[in-house]
Design a protein around this motif. Structure first.
Motif, mmCIF file in Angstrom:
data_model
loop_
_atom_site.group_PDB
_atom_site.id
_atom_site.type_symbol
_atom_site.label_atom_id
_atom_site.label_comp_id
_atom_site.label_asym_id
_atom_site.label_seq_id
_atom_site.Cartn_x
_atom_site.Cartn_y
_atom_site.Cartn_z
ATOM 1 N N ALA A 53 0.180 -1.026 -0.381
ATOM 2 C CA ALA A 53 0.063 0.031 -0.149
ATOM 3 C C ALA A 53 0.960 1.003 -0.096
ATOM 4 O O ALA A 53 0.593 1.890 -0.361
ATOM 5 N N ALA A 54 1.774 0.975 1.162
ATOM 6 C CA ALA A 54 2.997 2.075 0.866
ATOM 7 C C ALA A 54 3.323 2.463 -0.537
ATOM 8 O O ALA A 54 3.653 3.952 -0.911
ATOM 9 N N LYS A 55 3.795 1.149 -1.355
ATOM 10 C CA LYS A 55 4.870 1.092 -2.771
ATOM 11 C C LYS A 55 3.506 2.128 -2.934
ATOM 12 O O LYS A 55 4.268 3.031 -4.291
ATOM 13 N N ALA A 93 -2.286 8.582 2.230
ATOM 14 C CA ALA A 93 -2.431 6.855 2.308
ATOM 15 C C ALA A 93 -1.491 6.461 2.333
ATOM 16 O O ALA A 93 -0.803 5.789 3.381
ATOM 17 N N ALA A 94 -0.159 6.913 2.011
ATOM 18 C CA ALA A 94 0.985 5.934 2.168
ATOM 19 C C ALA A 94 1.829 5.947 3.538
ATOM 20 O O ALA A 94 2.507 4.912 3.931
ATOM 21 N N HIS A 99 3.430 4.268 8.388
ATOM 22 C CA HIS A 99 2.884 4.381 10.047
ATOM 23 C C HIS A 99 1.687 3.653 11.159
ATOM 24 O O HIS A 99 1.553 3.726 11.887
ATOM 25 N N SER A 100 2.264 1.924 10.307
ATOM 26 C CA SER A 100 0.127 0.912 11.038
ATOM 27 C C SER A 100 1.431 0.765 11.863
ATOM 28 O O SER A 100 2.933 0.453 12.133
ATOM 29 N N GLY A 119 11.231 3.655 5.669
ATOM 30 C CA GLY A 119 10.795 4.377 4.550
ATOM 31 C C GLY A 119 9.619 5.312 5.426
ATOM 32 O O GLY A 119 8.661 6.224 4.672
ATOM 33 N N GLN A 120 9.405 4.963 6.338
ATOM 34 C CA GLN A 120 8.106 5.973 7.358
ATOM 35 C C GLN A 120 9.168 7.288 7.265
ATOM 36 O O GLN A 120 7.802 8.569 6.694
#
Length: 611
Positions: A53-55, A93-94, A99-100, A119-120
């Motif tokens: 989802a992040a990518k 959204a990313a 940060h999930s 990534g964060q």
């Protein structure tokens, strides 16, 4: 039979395996293990889902941001705001994915969590970039778009001045985010995350530079383009087929006037106008006079721009113009390659005799064909008038109705990035701002590693049209106060048929008759190769094709200057190597490119040392 009976009756033996291990004890171990495995698999799937989802959202944010940028430049406010909102939504959204809970847990693991922490940080910067910079720019897009500011050959200088505070805020926010991007930690592994970090840092740095220069332009352009009263500028056309420090020999000039953003040209002349006059010399300081004074640079236009520091040439040209009765507020320099870029944006021009000049033939026509077409000394005035007429037609086209202001600004931006357009102002406060932009073309006054190679044609010909350059700057590591460094310059004379070229292209005017000029083959280059080195550097030796040669040592703007003279016959290459001992200075190494006709290949292998 007995074994079967015991199992059916549920005796103690039935609760044991063949090796005697109690089954209940094995089950007590297996089921928790299976539970942990299931949890790990579930966590991995959850983390993988969030990573995907992040990518995907980061990629979507990048695409929407690019579409928003294009819409802004086209002045399409509706699309710009829509695409910017999409970019912001995808960036949010990313960030949410990065940060999930599973991502936070993974990022907390020492070493293994390093890419997740990176990534964060990337997602944070991307969201802030979309929210604090991209969306506000899109909302203000109409007022700052090229199509809105530039129309009918006039720049709306008052609108640009009014928008300067907003543009300055954009620049400040972009600079802040660029700082954050460069503070993102480098992941311990995972090349994909390393590449994502590098790409984001490059993008934020480019955006920061763009917006900073735009904000500076908003401060500078209104006054310089006549918002507070008419301004006049000497515009020099450089012929870089005969190399000089700022690019090429001053081949012609014009006087450009600006009034409330509207340009006009009322004087165009060849360098004959300067060559026939006697000028009073001016001094640009003892350092300049010591290095260049013996060539009479302030009274002989042919030697006026040997230094790569453009303000020197600009002050000399201003002096020459004013001693000719023309008062100017500054100086602009341009070369045929830049004119070609401009023609690519505005379309071709048709000369009075019907000849068409396009983006594809402008350089060859002005730097080569014109000299072959007018080969004799008695043809020189006709040749210069021909070149002057081409420049005049291009200037007229730029000052008229431009179909695509964005394309024109892109062409001008490319020319500026290649140092093919330079600007100097006689107003100190404006010049100070110009020196913060790529337009100033100054020799930097700082200690960072530096290798500026400056070529000057000493042969009095136009052979630099055929010059190929390769420059390599290599230095040792950062330990110790000094280190060894090497600057290698490979110059190739690409002339293949020198006898087919006229003397004004391939002659030996710069060779002294006392040194057997008539014995030197036609098409031979006589070239000054000057290295401006890192401040405090010491020359060990200079080699030319493996043999040690002499070099003249000077100083220019605090940089040691080492000049070697080389002779390169047609079809040959000369490799000049400067061996140095230089201070182990902090900062990124720089190799500025002198704007000659052809491109130059550079290689820099200098470690960046801490301060």
């Amino acid at each position: 039979m007995g074994l079967h009976w015991r199992r059916l009756t549920g005796g103690d033996e039935a609760e044991q395996s063949d090796d005697g291990q109690p089954w209940l004890k094995r089950r007590a171990v297996i089921w928790p293990s299976l539970g942990v495995l299931v949890l790990l698999l579930a966590f991995g799937c959850w983390l993988g889902f969030q990573a995907n989802a992040a990518k995907s959202n980061l990629e979507a944010a990048r695409n929407s941001a690019q579409q928003a940028k294009s819409a802004v430049l086209q002045g399409n406010t509706g699309d710009a705001s829509r695409f910017a909102l999409d970019a912001q939504s995808h960036a949010q959204a990313a960030r949410d994915a990065a940060h999930s809970l599973p991502w936070d847990i993974a990022a907390a693991v020492p070493w293994l969590g390093s890419p997740f922490e990176t990534g964060q940080q990337i997602s944070d910067v991307v969201l802030n970039l979309a929210t604090d910079v991209l969306k506000p720019i899109a909302d203000a897009g109409t007022t700052v778009s090229p199509n809105h500011l530039l129309a009918d050959g006039r720049l709306d200088v008052m609108t640009l001045r009014n928008e300067e505070p907003v543009l300055q805020k954009f620049a400040t926010d972009a600079t802040r985010l660029n700082t954050q991007a460069h503070a993102i930690s480098e992941p311990a592994y995972l090349d994909a995350m390393v590449n994502a970090r590098s790409q984001l840092q490059a993008q934020t740095e480019d955006l920061s530079k763009l917006l900073t220069n735009t904000a500076l332009a908003a401060r500078l352009a209104p006054a310089m383009l006549g918002a507070d009263g008419p301004r006049s500028y000497f515009m020099g056309f450089q012929t870089n087929a005969e190399a000089r420090g700022t690019g090429g020999l001053l081949g012609g000039f014009g006087i450009v006037r600006f009034d409330d953003g509207k340009p006009s040209v009322d004087t165009l002349a060849s360098n004959n106008d300067f060559g026939s006059r006697k000028f009073d010399p001016i001094s640009l300081g003892p350092e300049f006079d010591n290095q260049y004074g013996y060539t009479n640079p302030s009274t002989d236009f042919r030697n006026s721009n040997q230094s790569s520091h453009f303000p020197y040439a600009a002050q000399i040209w201003k002096s020459m113009a004013e001693q000719s009765g023309i008062k100017v507020d500054g100086v602009i320099a341009v070369d045929p390659v830049a004119l070609g870029y401009i023609l690519g944006a505005t379309g071709p021009v048709v000369m009075p005799d019907g000849e068409t000049v396009t983006k594809d033939n402008a350089v060859e026509l002005t730097e080569s064909t014109a000299y072959i077409r007018f080969p004799n000394s008695e043809d020189q005035r006709a040749r210069k008038r021909f070149l002057q007429d081409i420049a005049a037609e291009v200037v007229k086209q730029v000052m008229g109705r431009v179909k695509s202001p964005r394309a024109l600004l892109d062409a001008l931006g490319r020319a500026v990035s290649e140092r093919r357009i330079a600007v100097w102002s006689s107003y100190p406060e404006e010049q100070a701002l110009l020196e913060q932009t790529p337009l100033a073309h100054t020799i930097p006054d700082d200690p960072a590693p530096y290798a500026g190679i400056v070529i000057n044609n000493l042969g009095g010909n136009k052979l630099d049209y055929y010059l190929d350059r390769r420059i390599e700057y290599v230095a040792d590591g950062c330990s110790g106060a000094t280190r060894r460094s090497t600057v290698t310059v490979r110059l190739k004379n690409n002339v293949t048929s020198p006898e087919s070229l006229p003397d004004n292209v391939a002659g030996r005017l710069g060779f002294s008759p006392n040194h057997g000029a008539n014995l030197i083959p036609k098409g031979t280059m006589f070239t000054s190769v000057r290295l401006l080195a890192t401040r405090g550097a010491k020359l060990i030796d200079v080699m030319s094709n493996g043999s040690q040669i002499d070099a003249r040592a000077d100083t220019e703007r605090g940089h040691p200057s080492f000049e070697a003279l080389v002779v390169i016959p047609a079809g040959h290459t000369d490799e000049v190597i400067f061996h140095l001992s230089e201070p182990t200075s902090p900062g990124v190494a720089r190799v500025p490119i002198q704007p000659l006709v052809g491109p130059v290949t550079t290689k820099v292998s200098v470690p960046q040392c801490a301060g």
